[in-house]
Design a protein around this motif. Structure first.
Motif, PDB file in Angstrom:
ATOM      1  N   CYS A 455      -3.038   7.350  -0.199  1.00  0.00           N
ATOM      2  CA  CYS A 455      -3.012   6.752   1.144  1.00  0.00           C
ATOM      3  C   CYS A 455      -4.217   7.242   1.955  1.00  0.00           C
ATOM      4  N   ASN A 458      -4.214   9.726   4.807  1.00  0.00           N
ATOM      5  CA  ASN A 458      -3.803   9.393   6.181  1.00  0.00           C
ATOM      6  C   ASN A 458      -2.367   8.876   6.257  1.00  0.00           C
ATOM      7  N   GLY A 459      -1.567   9.167   5.247  1.00  0.00           N
ATOM      8  CA  GLY A 459      -0.190   8.671   5.269  1.00  0.00           C
ATOM      9  C   GLY A 459       0.645   9.273   4.170  1.00  0.00           C
ATOM     10  N   CYS A 466       2.357   2.969   1.126  1.00  0.00           N
ATOM     11  CA  CYS A 466       1.867   3.983   2.052  1.00  0.00           C
ATOM     12  C   CYS A 466       2.460   3.753   3.433  1.00  0.00           C
ATOM     13  N   GLU A 467       3.013   4.802   3.986  1.00  0.00           N
ATOM     14  CA  GLU A 467       3.472   4.777   5.364  1.00  0.00           C
ATOM     15  C   GLU A 467       2.431   5.557   6.175  1.00  0.00           C
ATOM     16  N   CYS A 468       1.583   4.812   6.877  1.00  0.00           N
ATOM     17  CA  CYS A 468       0.400   5.409   7.514  1.00  0.00           C
ATOM     18  C   CYS A 468       0.775   6.285   8.710  1.00  0.00           C
ATOM     19  N   ASP A 469      -0.013   7.292   8.880  1.00  0.00           N
ATOM     20  CA  ASP A 469       0.144   8.140  10.057  1.00  0.00           C
ATOM     21  C   ASP A 469      -0.293   7.366  11.301  1.00  0.00           C
ATOM     22  N   TYR A 472      -3.642   4.859  12.030  1.00  0.00           N
ATOM     23  CA  TYR A 472      -4.248   4.337  10.807  1.00  0.00           C
ATOM     24  C   TYR A 472      -3.505   3.092  10.346  1.00  0.00           C
ATOM     25  N   LEU A 473      -4.255   2.199   9.711  1.00  0.00           N
ATOM     26  CA  LEU A 473      -3.727   0.929   9.238  1.00  0.00           C
ATOM     27  C   LEU A 473      -4.221   0.671   7.829  1.00  0.00           C
ATOM     28  N   ARG A 476      -3.763   1.074   2.209  1.00  0.00           N
ATOM     29  CA  ARG A 476      -3.986   2.461   1.790  1.00  0.00           C
ATOM     30  C   ARG A 476      -4.332   3.345   2.986  1.00  0.00           C
ATOM     31  N   CYS A 477      -3.982   2.882   4.191  1.00  0.00           N
ATOM     32  CA  CYS A 477      -4.255   3.637   5.423  1.00  0.00           C
ATOM     33  C   CYS A 477      -5.752   3.905   5.567  1.00  0.00           C
ATOM     34  N   GLU A 480      -8.892   2.637  10.752  1.00  0.00           N
ATOM     35  CA  GLU A 480      -8.393   3.186  12.003  1.00  0.00           C
ATOM     36  C   GLU A 480      -8.084   2.039  12.957  1.00  0.00           C
TER      37      GLU A 480
END
Length: 778
Positions: A455, A458-459, A466-469, A472-473, A476-477, A480
């Motif tokens: 990720c 960033n996730g 991936c569950e992004c932080d 982040y988008l 694969r995060c 930004e």
């Protein structure tokens, strides 16, 4: 899968959301799977995921059940270890439920032989029961003799009641304080009124029962209703003082000749505090809260009787039978029998009621969670399965019946939640404890990797996604928030020429950020979906029986149709006799469509012109009027015959063109009744009070009838012979007269007539005096 795929068309963005869409949906946790444009492709039917190459990385939990405790059923009740008697198996079951995925287990119940019995006799001692009191003075001995034919372990107790000793229920003036019968000529002396008095704890010494009964005297209250419900509740909840045994069958016999006071009647005497359902017997074993608490409600009575496994037997006079029979449908495990005015049939009544109780098994459910659905299927002694039924009747002692219990969770509660509920046969102490846990989490969730390289650091990587932080988008995060550019816009169009993000979002880092809407959620890779643009039924989205996913209703289990308004459940179509639409129609969307000409009603149960309707109505007449027949069980009768209005008459009118005349034999007689349907949907049954009977002729009557018939036939034959002869003679005489009238002759020419003188002429010749003469001589 053909048609709409509930799994792939859903809005699942995680494994847990996928599992909630439908019990057949599975999630692929494989890293490289499906399209990078759509995360919902990981949620699909199991066979589709395997076909697409996800074997070995599929999350698809299912519901399961396991038996934790299973002690075999006992065959005999009385012995040295009563507490070891088992009448239901298994005793403990553990369920692990996935929402929408049904699992089941089987329960067996057996009424064991020679089971201990505790019987508490609760008697109305108001003035009208004086003759009954005289007749039960030796009841204990006789009753014990009869009950010991059914069980070797029998105990008997005794209590009495009248009514609350406050106005307006009793006589409270000072002159009536010690003798409320003062001035009453028919019975000038009686004891003061009381609410409930516990006189004898349960004991096997029946002589003590007789002694207590012989000590009793009647009392007098002011109004007709009695305070019997107060007494029933105290007898049920004061377990220690009454002496109820855990290992025994509990019978509470309630005898009265009048109606009871019920909840809210106490307001007439200023009692506004509802009954608390607690024991209030003082040191003298009298009900101490009689003048403080209102009468108990039927619901409270039913709850306390069930909690203490007590079978209540209403022994009431015939004039009040219907009222108490209606009570039995509101208080589970209760029966009613008709008591003679002098209580002479009380022993027969108790034995009959006990046998009735022991001949049926009915399962009850306690503390069932709201998000769990239970379905019962009974298999009784005939070996047939009865879906939707949790009761079997017509059983003999020692018979075993079984029930299939299907359990389904409707939703997922909060994390680490577990529930439990209890299944117990009505009136039994034996129970089945069911523990429930929920299978709502995916196994791959427990292997989540925070700040994973998959990720972009960033996730969190879990279940293939991936569950992004925050900030982040991207799949694969990798982007930004706020990053933009034409190079990414093409990834935000569903097709060439279509607006960015379907015109309902912004494109950021090759990913659509959907707008918020006051109507609901907008979602999808291109913001093409929402949860509010689906078909409605009567203004309700998806009829309230489904979820709106991307413009289409995803119906809950048990519903189908574009707007989920069509139920697939058939329980509402099952008629009281267990048939689908009474065998006269088909079940469509949970409602019966009657196909039999003349049939109508919610389950096509109304059909005056259908064959066999007379036999169905006959069952209701027998059970409601005579407490007999196939539906004699009180609760069964109430269920099957709730829409029948029965009227008895001395003479049956049969001139109504809308009424069907029915008849059936009863002990060499014929019972007749008419049946018609009312506009309200109920059935009107008009029944003769007594069957029409014809007495058998005697032998003398038959002989006299035969002789009379022979003589009558002889007279008739003689009359015919005489008539024929007369006709013949008249014809001959008429013919003679006719011939006579045709004869035309005089008497002189009558050929039959001869004159008395005949004349003869003789020719001769003679000579006289030499002269010759010719002539005749007359």
């Amino acid at each position: 899968a053909e048609g709409l795929n509930l799994c792939t068309s859903g809005s699942a963005t995680s494994c847990e959301e996928c599992l909630l869409i439908h019990p057949k949906c599975a999630w692929c946790s494989k890293e490289e799977f499906g399209s990078t444009k759509s995360i919902t492709s990981r949620c699909d039917f199991l066979q589709n995921l395997i076909a697409n190459g996800c074997a070995g990385a599929i999350e698809n939990p299912s519901s399961s059940s396991s038996v934790v405790k299973n002690v075999p059923l006992s065959s005999k009740g009385s012995g040295q270890t009563h507490l070891d008697v088992t009448q239901i198996t298994p005793q403990r079951v553990a369920l692990n439920l996935r929402p929408g995925d049904q699992t089941s287990f089987r329960v067996q119940v057996r009424q064991v032989e020679d089971y201990p019995v505790d019987l508490y006799y609760l008697m109305d001692l108001s003035l009208s029961m004086n003759d009954d009191l005289d007749n039960i003075r030796n009841l204990g001995t006789k009753l014990a003799e009869e009950m010991r034919k059914l069980t070797s372990n029998f105990r008997l107790g005794f209590g009495s009641f009248v009514d609350k000793n406050i106005s307006p229920f009793s006589y409270t003036a000072p002159r009536y304080q010690n003798n409320p019968c003062i001035g009453y000529k028919l019975f000038p002396s009686c004891v003061p009124s009381f609410g409930f008095r516990h006189l004898l704890s349960l004991t096997d010494k029946v002589d003590r029962f007789n002694e207590e009964v012989q000590k009793q005297k009647v009392s007098r209250n002011r109004d007709a209703p009695e305070g019997g419900f107060d007494a029933i509740l105290q007898a049920a909840v004061c377990k220690e003082k009454i002496g109820w045994r855990k290992e025994a069958s509990h019978l509470l016999v309630f005898t009265t000749d009048d109606v009871p006071h019920i909840a809210l009647d106490g307001k007439l005497g200023g009692l506004v505090q509802p009954h608390d359902g607690q024991c209030h017997l003082n040191e003298a074993n009298e009900y101490s809260a009689s003048s403080q608490l209102d009468y108990p409600s039927l619901a409270l009575l039913g709850e306390k009787l069930a909690e203490n496994n007590i079978h209540l037997i209403f022994a009431v006079t015939k004039s009040h039978y219907v009222l108490y029979k209606n009570f039995t449908s509101l208080i589970p495990g209760t029966t009613v029998e008709i008591l003679h005015k002098d209580s002479k049939n009380i022993i027969e009544l108790i034995v009959k009621a006990y046998n009735s109780i022991r001949s049926k098994v009915e399962l009850t459910v306690w503390d069932s969670p709201e998000d769990i659905g239970l379905t019962f299927t009974a298999t009784c002694q005939d070996g047939l399965s009865y879906p939707g039924l949790r009761k079997c009747g017509d059983l003999k002692i020692g018979d075993t019946v079984s029930f299939e219990v299907a359990v389904e969770a409707r939703s997922c509660p909060s994390e680490d939640t577990s529930h439990a509920f209890t299944i117990k046969p009505a009136g039994f102490r034996d129970t089945l404890e069911v523990a429930v846990t929920y299978n709502c989490l995916c196994g791959c969730t427990g292997r989540a990797a925070p700040a994973s390289g998959k990720c972009s650091g960033n996730g969190t990587y879990a279940c293939g996604l991936c569950e992004c932080d925050a900030g982040y988008l991207g799949a694969r995060c990798e982007c930004e928030e706020g990053a933009s550019g034409d190079m990414h816009h093409a990834m935000c169009r569903e097709a060439e020429g279509k607006p960015l993000c379907s015109g309902r979002g912004e494109c950021s880092c090759n990913q659509c950020l959907c707008y918020e809407s006051e109507f609901g959620n907008i979602y999808g890779p291109f913001c093409e979906c929402d949860d509010f643009s689906c078909a409605r039924y009567k203004g309700v989205l998806c009829s309230g029986h489904g979820e709106c996913h991307c413009g289409e209703c995803k119906c809950h289990a048990g519903y189908i149709g574009d707007n989920c308004n069509c139920s697939t459940e058939t329980d509402s179509c099952v008629s009281s006799d267990g048939q689908m639409c009474s065998g006269r129609g088909t079940c469509v969307c949970g409602k019966c469509q009657c196909t039999e000409p003349g049939a109508f009603g919610e389950t096509c149960e109304k059909c005056p012109t259908c064959p066999g309707v007379c036999s169905i109505k006959r069952d209701c007449i027998e059970c409601k009027l005579f407490n007999s027949g196939r539906l004699a069980d009180n609760q069964t009768c109430q269920k099957h015959c709730k829409d029948e209005i029965i009227t008895t008459v001395d003479v049956l009118e049969t001139d109504d063109p809308n009424a069907i005349l029915c008849a059936y034999p009863v002990n060499n007689c014929v019972m007749k009744f008419t049946y018609s349907e009312l506009a309200s949907g109920k059935s009107n049954l008009t029944v003769l009070k007594e069957p029409a009977c014809s007495s058998a002729p005697s032998a003398v009557t038959i002989v006299l009838a035969v002789i009379g018939s022979v003589v009558l036939i002889g007279i008739i034959l003689l009359g015919l012979w005489k008539l024929l002869v007369t006709i013949h003679d008249r014809r001959e005489f008429d013919r003679f007269q006719s011939e006579r009238s045709r004869a035309r002759y005089e008497m002189a020419s009558n050929p039959l007539y001869r004159k008395p003188i005949s004349t003869h002429n003789v020719e001769f010749t003679f000579n006289k005096l030499n002269k010759s003469y010719n002539g005749t001589v007359d």
